[in-house]
Enzyme design. Structure first.
Site, PDB file in Angstrom:
ATOM      1  N   LYS A  99       0.831  -1.199   0.000  1.00 23.91           N
ATOM      2  CA  LYS A  99       0.000   0.000   0.000  1.00 23.91           C
ATOM      3  C   LYS A  99       0.869   1.255   0.000  1.00 23.91           C
ATOM      4  O   LYS A  99       2.002   1.217   0.478  1.00 23.91           O
ATOM      5  CB  LYS A  99      -0.852   0.028   1.285  1.00 23.91           C
ATOM      6  CG  LYS A  99      -1.990  -0.962   1.322  1.00 23.91           C
ATOM      7  CD  LYS A  99      -2.782  -0.824   2.619  1.00 23.91           C
ATOM      8  CE  LYS A  99      -3.917  -1.814   2.708  1.00 23.91           C
ATOM      9  NZ  LYS A  99      -4.988  -1.601   1.714  1.00 23.91           N
ATOM     10  N   ARG A 101     -10.341 -11.572   1.871  1.00 22.81           N
ATOM     11  CA  ARG A 101     -11.156 -12.659   1.308  1.00 22.81           C
ATOM     12  C   ARG A 101     -10.413 -13.980   1.381  1.00 22.81           C
ATOM     13  O   ARG A 101     -11.035 -15.042   1.423  1.00 22.81           O
ATOM     14  CB  ARG A 101     -11.587 -12.288  -0.120  1.00 22.81           C
ATOM     15  CG  ARG A 101     -10.439 -12.057  -1.059  1.00 22.81           C
ATOM     16  CD  ARG A 101     -10.841 -11.259  -2.298  1.00 22.81           C
ATOM     17  NE  ARG A 101     -10.961  -9.826  -2.031  1.00 22.81           N
ATOM     18  CZ  ARG A 101     -11.288  -8.908  -2.923  1.00 22.81           C
ATOM     19  NH1 ARG A 101     -11.545  -9.282  -4.171  1.00 22.81           N
ATOM     20  NH2 ARG A 101     -11.374  -7.635  -2.611  1.00 22.81           N
TER      21      ARG A 101
HETATM   22  N1  BES Z   1      -8.077  -3.781   4.499  1.00 24.53           N
HETATM   23  C1  BES Z   1      -8.317  -3.356   3.185  1.00 24.53           C
HETATM   24  C2  BES Z   1      -9.647  -2.641   3.017  1.00 24.53           C
HETATM   25  C3  BES Z   1      -9.874  -1.384   3.791  1.00 24.53           C
HETATM   26  C4  BES Z   1      -9.851  -0.165   3.158  1.00 24.53           C
HETATM   27  C5  BES Z   1     -10.190  -1.428   5.137  1.00 24.53           C
HETATM   28  C6  BES Z   1     -10.109   0.993   3.879  1.00 24.53           C
HETATM   29  C7  BES Z   1     -10.435  -0.278   5.857  1.00 24.53           C
HETATM   30  C8  BES Z   1     -10.402   0.930   5.233  1.00 24.53           C
HETATM   31  C9  BES Z   1      -8.315  -4.543   2.229  1.00 24.53           C
HETATM   32  O1  BES Z   1      -7.520  -5.622   2.597  1.00 24.53           O
HETATM   33  C10 BES Z   1      -7.784  -4.056   0.928  1.00 24.53           C
HETATM   34  O2  BES Z   1      -6.657  -3.672   0.885  1.00 24.53           O
HETATM   35  N2  BES Z   1      -8.636  -4.072  -0.085  1.00 24.53           N
HETATM   36  C11 BES Z   1      -8.287  -3.612  -1.370  1.00 24.53           C
HETATM   37  C12 BES Z   1      -8.826  -4.594  -2.374  1.00 24.53           C
HETATM   38  C13 BES Z   1      -8.299  -4.392  -3.742  1.00 24.53           C
HETATM   39  C14 BES Z   1      -6.839  -4.751  -3.792  1.00 24.53           C
HETATM   40  C15 BES Z   1      -9.104  -5.257  -4.685  1.00 24.53           C
HETATM   41  C16 BES Z   1      -8.922  -2.249  -1.558  1.00 24.53           C
HETATM   42  O3  BES Z   1     -10.023  -2.025  -1.067  1.00 24.53           O
HETATM   43  O4  BES Z   1      -8.302  -1.390  -2.176  1.00 24.53           O
HETATM   44 ZN    ZN Z   2      -5.476  -5.459   1.942  1.00 25.57          ZN
END
Ligand code: BES
Ligand code: ZN
Ligand code: ZN
Length: 503
Positions: A280, A354
């Protein structure tokens, strides 16, 4: 803060500080006809002249020298026809915070003027107690104490009413409010806790401690066992992490319910989500200590169960690990075999929620003949884009169950809004080389994630998926929430545990 109930008439109000509620479209004597005798000065109090009764508005009135009752905090409830539990929670909390600012050692809430609102007084008492406790929450585990300031806390909250038939009912309701607040506070502490403190091992230890204290059955599946079982998707997430994963299972099964079909809650327990190799951006990465809030809500539920007398079998399943980049971490493009046998091509290691959930869902369905399976996860940023920070997505093809969860949430202040589980959302997840990919394109991301999870749900399982990525940690401040971890979902789960899932 200790909670108690007292049967008292207005004329005998013998408290240092009393909280009373006032509506915008009613004068106080109408609201509390019992304001005579000892407390009659309230009606003539000059400070009341500027009080309009708008929601959360406060007026502080002081009694004449020598009066039994010394201080009254009048708090507005807004217009009568707009009244709901949210107004009551926020107004109560605002008044209690005022008590704290005034360093009142105790405060008393008069229930009389609420008894004609068409809600059972017990339900109102439950909300008042819960809101009062939550309004005083702060997270200061790592703050060095200012010795001079010291810690001020309100010692007790007394609920009182002149109706002597109410005592038992109100005491029970106050107990429910307190249990709910303790649950929410447990979750807030875990979500606010930094990842170097709230690790998988810390969560496992917390589960063990709670198990001992409240009599829950606790099982921790360690790395070796998880690998032996074949949780290849969970493994794909924890293999980059230095700290051992913990697959935590808690069970509440009071005598006589041990053989019942349990309601099983499954919670995402990513103690920190760096994204893994699909790392990230650094700007807001620290916020990802909240990524165990699904598991956190289940801990909160169990804390509340520990303070309740709910005769229903409830299970919590929480796959916990950090998601880290490392020489041993999963690479984009890797293919893993899940516990179900289905294979997944991991396109993006940041879609790890997931992955841990699919194996936990498979495990839960094999292990238990569940009444229903409900998972909670801070799963997708897309859900936050769709619904905003205050609202969670609910995915549920069982209409009655979805409705029940949404209604339960509404009653206790957790907002859920339905999103679809149509098969078309699985289309972008189709892989050329495995049974599915873990991400599709960027459109409809919350729905794609839900469609992924659905692949692991058996035909006859009653299932709901709750995406709490927004409200778990992003809700704006309000009188019962100082910001940060909100404890979102705890009270909804508690309602479900109390009432069961309707047919
Ligand atoms: N933990 C994150 C989602 C999240 C975003 C939680 C904001 C709390 C606040 C999750 O694991 C993630 O990184 N999701 C990605 C998915 C994408 C790679 C398809 C996302 O939402 O960007
Ligand atoms: Zn994630
Ligand atoms: Zn995550």
């Amino acid at each position: 803060m200790e909670i108690r109930y007292l049967n008292a008439h207005a004329t005998g109000w013998n408290f240092k500080t009393v909280i009373i509620f006032g509506f915008e479209d009613e004068s106080l004597p109408e609201t509390i006809p019992a304001l005579t005798g000892e407390a009659a000065w309230i009606r003539e109090s000059p400070a009341l002249k500027d009080f309009s009764g708008k929601a959360k508005e406060i007026a502080v009135l002081y009694g004449p020298a020598g009066s039994l009752l010394q201080r009254v905090i009048v708090v507005g409830l807004g217009k009568r026809d707009k009244f709901d539990f949210e107004v009551l929670r926020f107004s109560t909390a605002t008044a209690v915070q005022k008590c704290k600012a005034l360093k009142a050692d105790g405060c008393a809430v008069n229930l009389e003027n609420l008894s004609r609102l068409g809600h059972p007084v017990s339900a109102l008492a439950e909300e008042i107690v819960c809101a009062a406790l939550l309004s005083l929450y702060s997270y200061d585990e790592f703050k060095t104490r200012d010795e001079e300031e010291g810690d001020f806390s309100i010692e007790e909250l007394t609920l009182f009413s002149a109706d002597d038939d109410m005592a038992g009912e109100i005491q029970a309701a106050a107990g429910r409010g307190e249990a709910a607040a303790r649950g929410v506070i447990r979750t807030r502490d875990l979500v606010n806790g930094p990842a170097n403190h709230v690790s998988p091992a810390f969560l496992a230890q917390t589960a063990q401690e709670m198990g001992k204290r409240y009599g829950f059955k606790v099982r921790i599946l360690e790395r070796k066992e998880v690998l032996k079982l074949g949780m290849g998707a969970f493994e794909a997430v924890f293999r980059g992490a230095m700290q051992d994963p913990k697959f935590i299972v808690m069970e509440h099964a009071p005598k006589g319910t041990e053989k019942d079909k349990p309601i099983v809650f499954v919670g995402k327990g990513i103690t920190f989500d760096t994204g893994g190799i699909s790392i990230k951006p650094s700007a807001k990465m620290h916020e990802m200590k909240c990524d165990m809030a699904g598991a956190g809500a289940i801990f909160g539920l169990f804390e509340a169960l520990g303070h309740s007398a709910i005769k229903r079998r409830i299970v919590g399943v929480m796959p916990c690990t950090d998601n880290m980049p490392d020489g041993n971490a999963t690479r984009p493009g890797d293919i893993v075999r899940t516990l179900s046998g289905k294979t997944v091509e991991i396109i993006n290691t940041d879609a790890e929620g997931r992955l841990v959930l699919c194996d936990a869902l498979t495990w839960a369905q094999r292990e238990y003949d569940a009444e229903a399976v409900i998972d909670l996860a801070t799963l997708t940023g897309a859900c936050v884009v769709a619904l905003g920070m205050e609202v969670a997505g609910i995915f549920c093809e069982d209409k009655a169950m979805g409705r029940q969860i949404q209604d339960s949430g509404e009653r206790v202040g957790d907002k859920f809004w339905p999103l679809p589980l149509w098969d078309l959302y699985f289309e972008p997840l189709k892989s050329d080389v495995a049974d599915m990919m873990n991400v599709g394109d960027r459109w409809g991301g919350a729905c794609n994630a839900a469609a992924f999870l659905k692949q692991f749900i058996e035909e006859n399982t009653r299932w709901a998926h709750l995406d709490i990525a927004g409200p778990a940690d992003g809700m704006k401040k309000n009188p019962i929430h100082i910001g940060g971890g909100s404890g979102f979902g705890v009270r909804t789960l508690l309602e479900i545990a109390r009432n069961g899932i309707k047919e």
